[in-house]
Design an enzyme around this catalytic site. Sequence first.
Site, short mmCIF file in Angstrom:
data_model
loop_
_atom_site.label_atom_id
_atom_site.label_comp_id
_atom_site.label_asym_id
_atom_site.label_seq_id
_atom_site.Cartn_x
_atom_site.Cartn_y
_atom_site.Cartn_z
N HIS A 199 0.81 -1.22 0.00
CA HIS A 199 0.00 0.00 0.00
C HIS A 199 0.84 1.26 0.00
O HIS A 199 2.03 1.24 0.32
CB HIS A 199 -0.95 0.01 1.20
CG HIS A 199 -0.26 0.08 2.54
ND1 HIS A 199 0.18 1.27 3.09
CD2 HIS A 199 0.05 -0.89 3.43
CE1 HIS A 199 0.74 1.02 4.26
NE2 HIS A 199 0.68 -0.28 4.49
N CYS B 241 3.28 -4.73 6.87
CA CYS B 241 2.89 -4.42 5.49
C CYS B 241 4.11 -4.01 4.66
O CYS B 241 5.20 -3.79 5.19
CB CYS B 241 1.89 -3.25 5.48
SG CYS B 241 0.23 -3.71 6.00
#
Length: 181
Positions: A126, A156
């Site tokens: 992301h 992440c």
Amino acid sequence: MTSKQRVRISVVGVAAFLLAMLLVVNPSGTSSARAAVASNTAAGKVIDVNLTQQKLTAFAGGKAVYTTLVLTGRAGLETPVGIYHVFAKESPTTFYSPWPANSPNYYGPTHINYALEWKPGGFFLHDSWWHSVYGPGTNGWHSDPVYGRQDGSHGCISMPYAAAQWLYNWAPLGTTVRIHS
């Protein structure tokens, strides 16, 4: 009503209940049939993440087509190594901390423009507007010239806005995500 009819109704009821539970457990609607179709669409596409280099390279048919520096998981919340597949895409979305407000890992609701989930439990590729530097050393404590002292992610793989936008548009559901040291 005969006992045969009651059994038939019970079987139908159980099947309907199981289907409803699958939709509740998996509200995104990603089914194995959908994943199989997505895998065919993603054939030959691989997102390779080198944790040592803090670098992501997108491959199509074995040829590198895009590279960007990334920021990955910090000590204690390392980015998992392995082979995965993109199974959900969200644009835009908001991330909510799974940790309580008094935890050192807590973060407030965070707006994300482009997110591709590759491992259940909230592991995404992301964009991250709160970082301005990426690459080697950013998965630990480092100084960000815009946002000050920062640590790596919660597991992440974050990247600049333009890179996340490109990846989101390029990678269909089913795209392989290969993460290694």
